[in-house]
Design a protein around this motif. Structure first.
Motif, PDB file in Angstrom:
ATOM      1  N   TYR A   1     -54.801 -25.653  -5.528  1.00  0.00           N
ATOM      2  CA  TYR A   1     -55.758 -25.860  -6.630  1.00  0.00           C
ATOM      3  C   TYR A   1     -55.215 -26.891  -7.620  1.00  0.00           C
ATOM      4  N   HIS A   2     -53.935 -26.775  -7.944  1.00  0.00           N
ATOM      5  CA  HIS A   2     -53.378 -27.595  -9.022  1.00  0.00           C
ATOM      6  C   HIS A   2     -52.843 -28.953  -8.574  1.00  0.00           C
ATOM      7  N   PHE A   3     -52.628 -29.134  -7.263  1.00  0.00           N
ATOM      8  CA  PHE A   3     -51.973 -30.376  -6.817  1.00  0.00           C
ATOM      9  C   PHE A   3     -52.617 -30.921  -5.548  1.00  0.00           C
ATOM     10  N   ASP A   4     -52.550 -32.245  -5.403  1.00  0.00           N
ATOM     11  CA  ASP A   4     -52.826 -32.872  -4.107  1.00  0.00           C
ATOM     12  C   ASP A   4     -51.473 -33.190  -3.482  1.00  0.00           C
ATOM     13  N   TRP A   5     -51.374 -32.996  -2.172  1.00  0.00           N
ATOM     14  CA  TRP A   5     -50.066 -33.089  -1.499  1.00  0.00           C
ATOM     15  C   TRP A   5     -50.065 -34.165  -0.425  1.00  0.00           C
ATOM     16  N   GLU A   6     -48.941 -34.865  -0.322  1.00  0.00           N
ATOM     17  CA  GLU A   6     -48.771 -35.858   0.758  1.00  0.00           C
ATOM     18  C   GLU A   6     -47.338 -35.823   1.261  1.00  0.00           C
ATOM     19  N   LEU A   7     -47.157 -36.361   2.459  1.00  0.00           N
ATOM     20  CA  LEU A   7     -45.778 -36.476   2.962  1.00  0.00           C
ATOM     21  C   LEU A   7     -45.062 -37.603   2.224  1.00  0.00           C
ATOM     22  N   ALA A   8     -43.751 -37.481   2.102  1.00  0.00           N
ATOM     23  CA  ALA A   8     -42.974 -38.540   1.443  1.00  0.00           C
ATOM     24  C   ALA A   8     -43.120 -39.836   2.250  1.00  0.00           C
ATOM     25  N   GLU A   9     -42.956 -40.954   1.559  1.00  0.00           N
ATOM     26  CA  GLU A   9     -43.168 -42.262   2.191  1.00  0.00           C
ATOM     27  C   GLU A   9     -42.335 -42.397   3.465  1.00  0.00           C
ATOM     28  N   GLY A  10     -42.961 -42.929   4.489  1.00  0.00           N
ATOM     29  CA  GLY A  10     -42.224 -43.189   5.733  1.00  0.00           C
ATOM     30  C   GLY A  10     -42.223 -42.006   6.700  1.00  0.00           C
ATOM     31  N   VAL A  11     -42.644 -40.801   6.243  1.00  0.00           N
ATOM     32  CA  VAL A  11     -42.662 -39.643   7.160  1.00  0.00           C
ATOM     33  C   VAL A  11     -44.065 -39.507   7.738  1.00  0.00           C
ATOM     34  N   LYS A  12     -44.138 -39.386   9.070  1.00  0.00           N
ATOM     35  CA  LYS A  12     -45.461 -39.243   9.704  1.00  0.00           C
ATOM     36  C   LYS A  12     -45.672 -37.782  10.100  1.00  0.00           C
ATOM     37  N   ALA A  13     -46.915 -37.301   9.894  1.00  0.00           N
ATOM     38  CA  ALA A  13     -47.210 -35.887  10.179  1.00  0.00           C
ATOM     39  C   ALA A  13     -46.834 -35.532  11.617  1.00  0.00           C
ATOM     40  N   GLU A  14     -47.183 -36.440  12.559  1.00  0.00           N
ATOM     41  CA  GLU A  14     -46.939 -36.102  13.973  1.00  0.00           C
ATOM     42  C   GLU A  14     -45.456 -36.130  14.323  1.00  0.00           C
ATOM     43  N   GLU A  15     -44.650 -36.675  13.419  1.00  0.00           N
ATOM     44  CA  GLU A  15     -43.202 -36.708  13.704  1.00  0.00           C
ATOM     45  C   GLU A  15     -42.440 -35.605  12.976  1.00  0.00           C
ATOM     46  N   MET A  16     -43.155 -34.743  12.265  1.00  0.00           N
ATOM     47  CA  MET A  16     -42.447 -33.686  11.527  1.00  0.00           C
ATOM     48  C   MET A  16     -41.701 -32.770  12.494  1.00  0.00           C
ATOM     49  N   ASP A  17     -40.516 -32.377  12.104  1.00  0.00           N
ATOM     50  CA  ASP A  17     -39.704 -31.508  12.961  1.00  0.00           C
ATOM     51  C   ASP A  17     -40.216 -30.075  12.843  1.00  0.00           C
ATOM     52  N   MET A  18     -40.749 -29.546  13.949  1.00  0.00           N
ATOM     53  CA  MET A  18     -41.306 -28.186  13.913  1.00  0.00           C
ATOM     54  C   MET A  18     -40.329 -27.172  14.512  1.00  0.00           C
ATOM     55  N   THR A  19     -39.073 -27.559  14.664  1.00  0.00           N
ATOM     56  CA  THR A  19     -38.092 -26.643  15.256  1.00  0.00           C
ATOM     57  C   THR A  19     -37.966 -25.383  14.415  1.00  0.00           C
ATOM     58  N   GLU A  20     -37.939 -24.238  15.106  1.00  0.00           N
ATOM     59  CA  GLU A  20     -37.778 -22.957  14.412  1.00  0.00           C
ATOM     60  C   GLU A  20     -36.306 -22.603  14.354  1.00  0.00           C
ATOM     61  N   SER A  21     -35.961 -21.817  13.344  1.00  0.00           N
ATOM     62  CA  SER A  21     -34.549 -21.452  13.251  1.00  0.00           C
ATOM     63  C   SER A  21     -34.424 -19.930  13.216  1.00  0.00           C
ATOM     64  N   PRO A  22     -33.595 -19.361  14.113  1.00  0.00           N
ATOM     65  CA  PRO A  22     -33.497 -17.900  14.179  1.00  0.00           C
ATOM     66  C   PRO A  22     -32.799 -17.347  12.945  1.00  0.00           C
ATOM     67  N   GLY A  23     -33.058 -16.102  12.643  1.00  0.00           N
ATOM     68  CA  GLY A  23     -32.455 -15.470  11.465  1.00  0.00           C
ATOM     69  C   GLY A  23     -33.241 -14.231  11.150  1.00  0.00           C
ATOM     70  N   PHE A  24     -33.260 -13.832   9.891  1.00  0.00           N
ATOM     71  CA  PHE A  24     -33.990 -12.616   9.528  1.00  0.00           C
ATOM     72  C   PHE A  24     -35.476 -12.762   9.850  1.00  0.00           C
ATOM     73  N   SER A  25     -36.039 -13.965   9.542  1.00  0.00           N
ATOM     74  CA  SER A  25     -37.422 -14.231   9.943  1.00  0.00           C
ATOM     75  C   SER A  25     -37.435 -15.610  10.592  1.00  0.00           C
ATOM     76  N   LEU A  26     -38.538 -15.910  11.319  1.00  0.00           N
ATOM     77  CA  LEU A  26     -38.563 -17.160  12.091  1.00  0.00           C
ATOM     78  C   LEU A  26     -39.031 -18.310  11.211  1.00  0.00           C
ATOM     79  N   LYS A  27     -38.082 -18.903  10.490  1.00  0.00           N
ATOM     80  CA  LYS A  27     -38.402 -19.986   9.569  1.00  0.00           C
ATOM     81  C   LYS A  27     -38.437 -21.323  10.305  1.00  0.00           C
ATOM     82  N   ARG A  28     -38.942 -22.343   9.587  1.00  0.00           N
ATOM     83  CA  ARG A  28     -38.809 -23.714  10.100  1.00  0.00           C
ATOM     84  C   ARG A  28     -37.395 -24.163   9.761  1.00  0.00           C
TER      85      ARG A  28
END
Ligand code: HEM
Length: 445
Positions: free
Chosen positions: A404-431
């Protein structure tokens, strides 16, 4: 596990060291475990962490099925996490949401670490709900304690659970030292909290509809109640459940939702349109309006389908022989339900790997309670999560506030399709990576 199940079928027997473990990976198999044989699979296995950190498994999540578990579970459902109680904490969520907005505004001139801010929001909401309003020093102490406890619980695989002869490896790896420290620090922290509550030092600053100030208060007030009375040790164990299960799962879910939204700008725009239209032009909106946002709710469901924070639910153990999809499962077998694989099963979901919240608007109405076995991020049956209402309202408020309060974008030079979606094990399955975004504050006046 999903790859293995594709080869060997939805009911697999694996050996984790000497421990026979059945892994189920289809809705029908999950239904056999958590509905048809719910009673048989309602216990939890023994673990050394439950013994050493959770006061001999006197919490809710790790205690064995039986009279004691029924009592602590009833206390949580009736006194701590009932819809009325969850609603009574709305002023805490509203204040913390306002602090979240200020924190983002302060950081907005450069890329913002959204993961950290979300984590601080859920932690602060939970801490205030558990312990009442605290000073900055106490908050910092609780935060550092939380980090130790979560690391001890989630980041470890105690070897003594596979064989007592291997206990020396836990000593050698430093795990014993970590667990002992987390356990004694948490105990000292709780003793201090008890003292403050008993001497009424905590100021009842939040309006909780006359239901008591915070969860510690509620539990202490039950010390004299015959039917629901818990010992001090049990109260500590129950609070530790909320302190761990309540925070990590919820902030993981909110973070994944923001990750998926930034990867899907049209979906983000649609969610923002709904939120901004329903909330109107107010500086702050009421939590009740969030309940009237079906698209946002669908975004949360779709996030939990693809990224369940507890991908294998919590381990169960059979108390009697049972049959799962015709296979004989003897008493004493460990049971894991692969909710992650079930949520991505192409037999149940069209374009299963795609993030499409619309699927929850148009088809039959899946709810969170585990009645539809294709969608079980909170488990199902008697051991299902009692914190669903708390988690959903907290996630809804956080996401609505950010969108509601903000519009969001990726930082310059980062492409959505190149975002690292690797999960990391631990207490919960975080990115694995933190979500870093650029934002533009909106002016709603
Ligand atoms: C998105 C957030 C959350 C998710 C995905 C989640 C998921 C789960 C799952 C999968 C289980 C095990 C279910 C089973 O064995 O069938 C569970 C149990 C539990 N959860 Fe949650 N949870 C969340 C939030 C919370 C919150 C906010 C609280 C409390 C403040 C909470 C308290 C508990 C407790 C006490 C149990 C143990 C129940 C028992 O063994 O009887 N959870 N949760």
């Amino acid at each position: 596990m999903r790859t293995l199940a594709a080869k060997h079928g939805p009911v697999m027997l694996l050996y984790f060291g000497p421990i026979p473990t059945v892994v189920v990976s289809s809705p029908a198999a999950a239904e056999d475990v958590m509905k048809t044989n719910d009673h048989a699979f309602s216990s939890r296995p023994d673990t050394s962490l439950a013994d050493r950190l959770f006061y001999g498994a006197r919490d809710i999540a790790l205690s064995k099925y039986g009279e004691y578990w029924r009592r602590v579970r009833r206390v949580s459902v009736v006194h701590l996490l009932s819809p009325k109680r969850v609603h009574s904490f709305r002023s805490v969520r509203a204040e913390e949401a306002a602090r979240l907005v200020s924190a983002v505004r302060c950081a907005a001139s450069s890329p913002v670490n959204v993961t950290e801010l979300i984590s601080a929001f859920t932690f602060d909401v939970l801490c205030r709900v558990l312990f009442g309003k605290q000073g900055e020093g106490d908050r910092r102490a609780a935060l550092s304690l939380h980090a130790h406890v979560v690391e001890a619980v989630g980041g470890s695989f105690p070897m003594r659970d596979f064989s007592p002869w291997l206990a020396w490896l836990d000593w050698l790896s430093g795990l014993d030292a970590k667990v002992n420290k987390a356990s004694s620090d948490f105990d000292a922290f709780m003793e201090k909290i008890f003292k403050e509550h008993e001497s009424d030092k905590i100021i009842a600053s939040d309006d909780h509809d006359g239901l008591g100030t915070d969860m510690v208060d509620v539990l202490l007030s039950l010390l004299t109640d015959d039917s629901d009375s818990l010992s001090r040790e049990s109260i500590k164990a129950v609070i530790l459940d909320m302190f761990t299960a309540g925070t990590e799962t919820t902030n993981t879910a909110i973070d994944w939702a923001m990750v998926e939204l930034i990867r899907h700008p049209k979906t983000m725009a649609k969610a923002q349109e709904e939120i901004r239209q329903i909330a109107g032009s107010k500086e702050e909106f009421k939590e009740e309006t969030v309940q009237r946002m079906p698209y946002l709710k669908a975004v949360i469901k779709e996030t939990l389908r693809l990224h369940p924070p507890a991908p294998l639910l919590f381990p169960r153990e059979s108390m009697e022989d049972a049959r799962v999809l015709g296979y004989h499962v003897p008493k004493g077998t460990r049971m894991l339900v692969n909710a992650w694989a079930i949520g991505r099963d192409p037999a149940s979901w069209e374009e299963a790997e795609e993030f499409r919240p619309e699927r929850f608007l148009n088809s039959k109405s899946f709810d969170f309670k585990g009645l539809d076995f294709e969608f079980i991020p909170f488990g199902s049956g008697r051991r299902s999560c009692p914190g669903i209402d708390f988690a959903i309202v907290t996630a809804g408020v956080a996401l609505a506030t950010l969108l509601y309060h903000f519009d969001w974008e990726l930082a310059e030079g980062v492409k959505a399709e190149e975002m690292d979606m690797t999960e990391s094990p631990g207490f919960s399955l975080k990115r694995k990576s933190n979500l870093i975004l650029v934002c533009k504050p909106m002016n709603h006046n």
